[in-house]
Write a protein that holds these residues in place. Structure first.
Motif, PDB file in Angstrom:
ATOM      1  N   PHE A  63     -28.666 -29.099 -38.720  1.00 10.61           N
ATOM      2  CA  PHE A  63     -29.221 -29.853 -39.842  1.00 10.61           C
ATOM      3  C   PHE A  63     -29.976 -31.086 -39.351  1.00 10.61           C
ATOM      4  N   ASN A  64     -29.383 -31.801 -38.407  1.00 14.45           N
ATOM      5  CA  ASN A  64     -30.039 -33.003 -37.881  1.00 14.45           C
ATOM      6  C   ASN A  64     -31.339 -32.676 -37.163  1.00 14.45           C
ATOM      7  N   LEU A  65     -31.362 -31.561 -36.435  1.00 15.50           N
ATOM      8  CA  LEU A  65     -32.591 -31.155 -35.753  1.00 15.50           C
ATOM      9  C   LEU A  65     -33.674 -30.819 -36.772  1.00 15.50           C
ATOM     10  N   ALA A  66     -33.275 -30.157 -37.870  1.00 18.92           N
ATOM     11  CA  ALA A  66     -34.244 -29.852 -38.934  1.00 18.92           C
ATOM     12  C   ALA A  66     -34.842 -31.132 -39.508  1.00 18.92           C
ATOM     13  N   LEU A  67     -34.003 -32.141 -39.750  1.00 16.69           N
ATOM     14  CA  LEU A  67     -34.502 -33.423 -40.264  1.00 16.69           C
ATOM     15  C   LEU A  67     -35.471 -34.081 -39.287  1.00 16.69           C
ATOM     16  N   SER A  68     -35.144 -34.013 -37.993  1.00 15.66           N
ATOM     17  CA  SER A  68     -36.037 -34.605 -36.978  1.00 15.66           C
ATOM     18  C   SER A  68     -37.382 -33.900 -36.959  1.00 15.66           C
ATOM     19  N   TYR A  69     -37.363 -32.568 -37.058  1.00 18.35           N
ATOM     20  CA  TYR A  69     -38.617 -31.816 -37.099  1.00 18.35           C
ATOM     21  C   TYR A  69     -39.450 -32.217 -38.309  1.00 18.35           C
ATOM     22  N   LEU A  70     -38.794 -32.402 -39.454  1.00 22.69           N
ATOM     23  CA  LEU A  70     -39.529 -32.814 -40.661  1.00 22.69           C
ATOM     24  C   LEU A  70     -40.188 -34.179 -40.460  1.00 22.69           C
ATOM     25  N   LYS A  71     -39.445 -35.095 -39.862  1.00 21.22           N
ATOM     26  CA  LYS A  71     -39.985 -36.432 -39.621  1.00 21.22           C
ATOM     27  C   LYS A  71     -41.180 -36.388 -38.665  1.00 21.22           C
ATOM     28  N   MET A  72     -41.188 -35.389 -37.773  1.00 19.09           N
ATOM     29  CA  MET A  72     -42.305 -35.249 -36.832  1.00 19.09           C
ATOM     30  C   MET A  72     -43.430 -34.384 -37.395  1.00 19.09           C
ATOM     31  N   GLY A  73     -43.275 -33.929 -38.636  1.00 18.43           N
ATOM     32  CA  GLY A  73     -44.314 -33.114 -39.269  1.00 18.43           C
ATOM     33  C   GLY A  73     -44.269 -31.651 -38.878  1.00 18.43           C
ATOM     34  N   ASN A 128     -24.236 -37.001 -31.840  1.00 14.85           N
ATOM     35  CA  ASN A 128     -24.126 -38.369 -32.325  1.00 14.85           C
ATOM     36  C   ASN A 128     -25.151 -39.292 -31.677  1.00 14.85           C
ATOM     37  N   LEU A 129     -25.471 -39.032 -30.407  1.00 18.42           N
ATOM     38  CA  LEU A 129     -26.535 -39.800 -29.754  1.00 18.42           C
ATOM     39  C   LEU A 129     -27.863 -39.526 -30.445  1.00 18.42           C
ATOM     40  N   GLY A 130     -28.094 -38.272 -30.789  1.00 20.32           N
ATOM     41  CA  GLY A 130     -29.316 -37.925 -31.509  1.00 20.32           C
ATOM     42  C   GLY A 130     -29.424 -38.662 -32.826  1.00 20.32           C
ATOM     43  N   ALA A 164     -36.996 -37.904 -29.174  1.00 17.52           N
ATOM     44  CA  ALA A 164     -35.821 -38.036 -28.311  1.00 17.52           C
ATOM     45  C   ALA A 164     -34.569 -37.532 -29.036  1.00 17.52           C
ATOM     46  N   ALA A 165     -34.505 -37.816 -30.331  1.00 20.46           N
ATOM     47  CA  ALA A 165     -33.375 -37.324 -31.130  1.00 20.46           C
ATOM     48  C   ALA A 165     -33.350 -35.804 -31.132  1.00 20.46           C
ATOM     49  N   ALA A 166     -34.525 -35.191 -31.282  1.00 23.02           N
ATOM     50  CA  ALA A 166     -34.598 -33.722 -31.287  1.00 23.02           C
ATOM     51  C   ALA A 166     -34.102 -33.154 -29.966  1.00 23.02           C
ATOM     52  N   SER A 167     -34.438 -33.799 -28.857  1.00 20.81           N
ATOM     53  CA  SER A 167     -33.955 -33.340 -27.548  1.00 20.81           C
ATOM     54  C   SER A 167     -32.437 -33.394 -27.478  1.00 20.81           C
ATOM     55  N   ALA A 168     -31.861 -34.460 -28.036  1.00 22.76           N
ATOM     56  CA  ALA A 168     -30.404 -34.591 -28.020  1.00 22.76           C
ATOM     57  C   ALA A 168     -29.749 -33.500 -28.868  1.00 22.76           C
ATOM     58  N   PHE A 169     -30.302 -33.250 -30.041  1.00 23.58           N
ATOM     59  CA  PHE A 169     -29.736 -32.209 -30.903  1.00 23.58           C
ATOM     60  C   PHE A 169     -29.855 -30.830 -30.244  1.00 23.58           C
ATOM     61  N   LYS A 170     -30.956 -30.586 -29.531  1.00 23.80           N
ATOM     62  CA  LYS A 170     -31.121 -29.318 -28.817  1.00 23.80           C
ATOM     63  C   LYS A 170     -30.047 -29.150 -27.747  1.00 23.80           C
TER      64      LYS A 170
END
Length: 658
Positions: free
Chosen positions: A611-621, A578-580, A591-597
């Motif tokens: 799923f949230n980590l995948a979205l963060s990776y997409l946003k980071m390219g 949820n913090l992510g 930072a969100a990706a670190s939280a999801f990890k």
């Protein structure tokens, strides 16, 4: 004798279907025993980006007890299985069946190359393929190391022999391939270190080479073995809660059990019934008992030496006997390993036994009777193997069977306790852990399991007592986790300052113990120390952002507001997920990706975090990493519609860009 290619193909097909017929009933079997530690709870196998970590970690990566097993290729094979199957046991069993079929075919080539007798080689390979003693290597997913090692060592041997008998311009390439295959064998299982002795035995019994030639041909193998041993004693020596069972037994006492171990091996090779995973061999305690054991062992050694010197009469038999001893003796108490005997110790040595039996039968029986004897033996092995596989289908019944056949098995009781705990039968679980500790008081696994169960059931004093026993052993880099767990108990007892002290010690021992930072943050927040709590969370995310930086200010503001809600502080995985989401909502995706990890490190099957980590990776390219996370999620839940839709969208975008 030269065989046509289609004959080889037909032999492989027959071997494959023989393996499939007796192991087909394993396809529905669950993960069992160490499978849960090295597969189910092993985050390393879930990410190909961690491939390099497999070569610097022990087999039980991420498990509190740890191990000193260094088998990176076994870990990589699980990575491959996870990529295709996720955590479905079916795929892992299919891989094991294929490996057993491949190795059995190599057994045929190996024997045919040595003997030139296709019939004996084929029959031996078939018996090897369906031998019930091998269920501990094939049915048991964690036993895969035996097959991987066997495949690479037989391949190495075949290349080496081919190189001795081919044209000169092919010799060096084949020799180098042999060396490479040997190295891969070492990376599969430690026992491969004795393989150079098999090369030496082959040259001694089959080649007319002078000492200089033998030295030149074998020295690279021995040098590699020596380097491997030195690395395992230094850089690749891993700490563990539980040292090898025989580590505390003096060499002279271990040797007093040698005859019993050899007798048990011969007994099960001849009559493989009443098989189980935990054999107990009792050491003699009286002077007379020790003397008789040594005397009988000495007679066996003299007899073995006599046979090995008799190469002029039967080089093949002498070599097979050498092969038998080379792979069996190191696992018979000579070295301080985990047991005096286990069924998988016989895996490669059984090649010699099976071939020897068939050679004797063929020599003294007429062909029709010989064929009838083989068919009976093959059928009996197949039925026994099929029946043995059924015992692995229920973990609870499996471990109950072990303690019934081997009431002195501390491992059996410890694992039976885990099954009872998994089923919610806590009283029976506690009883099993205590029984395991009665048999072996220094069994830290059982202390650890008992401590965790006491904590889970609110018996805090008892939990602290068990953790104190573990703490005194100082188990290397696992000490940090012990201190963290003691902190958990102290915190639950209402002793925050004592808990803080333990959490800080845990971080001194293991700076990567991120959830200890979360525990500190929770206590600080309860004490009203919001600033200290925020800093602990920032550190736990692995972020190095200064207060003066814009991102640093925003991240700390988000964490502060999130902590002040005082929600989810008792559930670290949900907290970090949820913090992510909050960090991602502010556009700080790294930072969100670190939280999801962090959430996934605590709970690898957390679908929302994947799923949230995948979205963060997409946003980071990072499209490839996003796809990898989505694939991991679909292995957990194949019907996850959002993951499927996002994957389809990514593929469409890739197609448009091309």
């Amino acid at each position: 004798m030269i065989l046509k290619k289609r004959t080889y193909f037909l032999i492989f097909i027959l071997i494959f279907f023989s393996v499939l017929s007796v192991y087909s009933n394993t396809l529905r079997n669950p993960f069992i025993w160490d499978d849960n530690a090295i597969i189910v709870h092993n985050s390393l196998i879930q990410d190909w980006h961690l491939l390099g970590k497999a070569f610097t970690s022990d087999l039980f990566y991420g498990v509190a007890s740890g191990s000193n097993f260094y088998r990176p290729l076994q870990t990589i094979s699980y990575m491959s299985d996870y990529y295709f199957w996720g955590l479905k046991p079916l795929g892992y069993h299919i891989t094991n069946i294929l490996l057993q079929a491949a190795l059995s075919f190599l057994v045929f080539i190996f024997l045919f190359m040595l003997s030139g007798r296709a019939e004996i080689s084929f029959f031996s390979a078939l018996l090897f393929a369906v031998n019930p003693l091998h269920t501990e290597s094939v049915t048991y997913l964690s036993g895969r190391a035996e097959m991987l090692m066997g495949i690479f060592l037989l391949t190495s041997f075949i290349f080496f022999v081919k190189g001795q008998n081919c044209r000169k311009n092919y010799r060096l390439p084949l020799y180098l391939l042999s060396v490479v295959a040997f190295i891969l064998g070492l990376l599969s299982k430690e026992l491969a270190v004795v393989f150079p002795l098999a090369i030496l035995a082959y040259l001694f019994y089959f080649r007319k080479s002078n000492k200089a030639a033998i030295s030149w041909k074998t020295s690279p193998f021995f040098v590699i073995s020596l380097v491997y041993v030195l690395l395992r004693l230094t850089l690749l020596k891993f700490p563990t809660f539980r040292p090898p069972t025989l580590a505390g037994v003096p060499f002279l006492f271990r040797m007093s059990v040698l005859f019993k171990a050899l007798f048990m091996q011969a007994k099960l090779l001849i009559l493989p019934v009443n098989l189980h995973m935990s054999y107990q061999l009792v050491m003699p305690t009286t002077f007379l008992g020790i003397f008789l054991s040594w005397f009988i062992s000495g007679v066996v050694v003299v007899f073995a030496a006599y046979i090995l010197r008799n190469k002029k009469k039967n080089a093949l038999f002498c070599f097979l006997f050498s092969w038998y001893l080379i792979f069996l003796l190191p696992q018979s108490g000579i070295l301080p390993i985990n047991a005096f005997f286990a069924e998988h110790f016989l895996y490669l040595s059984s090649i010699s036994f099976l071939t020897g039996v068939l050679l004797i039968l063929q020599r003294y029986l007429k062909k029709p009777l010989f064929l009838f004897s083989f068919v009976c033996l093959f059928a009996a092995y197949g039925v026994l193997t099929y029946a043995r596989n059924l015992e692995w289908s229920s973990p609870l019944a499996f471990f109950q069977g072990i303690v019934k056949l081997s009431p002195g098995s501390f491992q059996g009781y410890n694992n039976l306790g885990l099954e009872y705990e998994k089923n919610g039968d806590y009283q029976k679980a506690i009883s099993c852990y205590k029984r395991a500790l009665q048999i072996m008081p220094e069994l830290l696994d059982a202390h650890f399991n008992l401590a965790n169960l006491y904590f889970k059931t609110g018996k805090l004093k008892e939990a602290l007592d068990e953790y104190s026993v573990i703490e005194k052993t100082h188990p290397g880099d696992k000490s940090g986790q012990v201190q963290n767990n003691i902190g958990n108990v102290l915190e639950a007892q209402g002793l925050p300052q004592a808990a803080i002290k333990r959490y800080k010690i845990a971080l001194q021992l293991d700076k990567n113990l991120y959830y200890a930072h979360f525990n500190l943050a929770r206590i600080y927040m309860g004490q009203g120390k919001t600033g200290s709590s925020v800093e602990e969370i920032v550190v736990s995310l692995g972020l190095q952002v200064d207060n003066a930086e814009t991102d640093g200010v925003i991240i700390r503001q988000i964490i502060t507001r999130f902590l002040e809600e005082k929600k989810m502080l008792n559930s670290a995985d949900i907290f970090y997920n949820n913090l992510g989401a909050k960090l991602a909502g502010s556009g700080i995706f790294y930072a969100a990706a670190s939280a999801f990890k962090r959430a996934l490190e605590i709970e690898p099957a957390y679908e929302d975090a994947h799923f949230n980590l995948a979205l963060s990776y997409l946003k980071m390219g990072m499209r490839n990493r996003a796809v990898s996370q989505l694939n991991s999620l679909l292995k957990i839940d194949p019907q996850h519609h959002r993951a499927r839709s996002l994957l389809l969208e990514i593929k469409k975008n890739v197609s448009r860009s091309q």
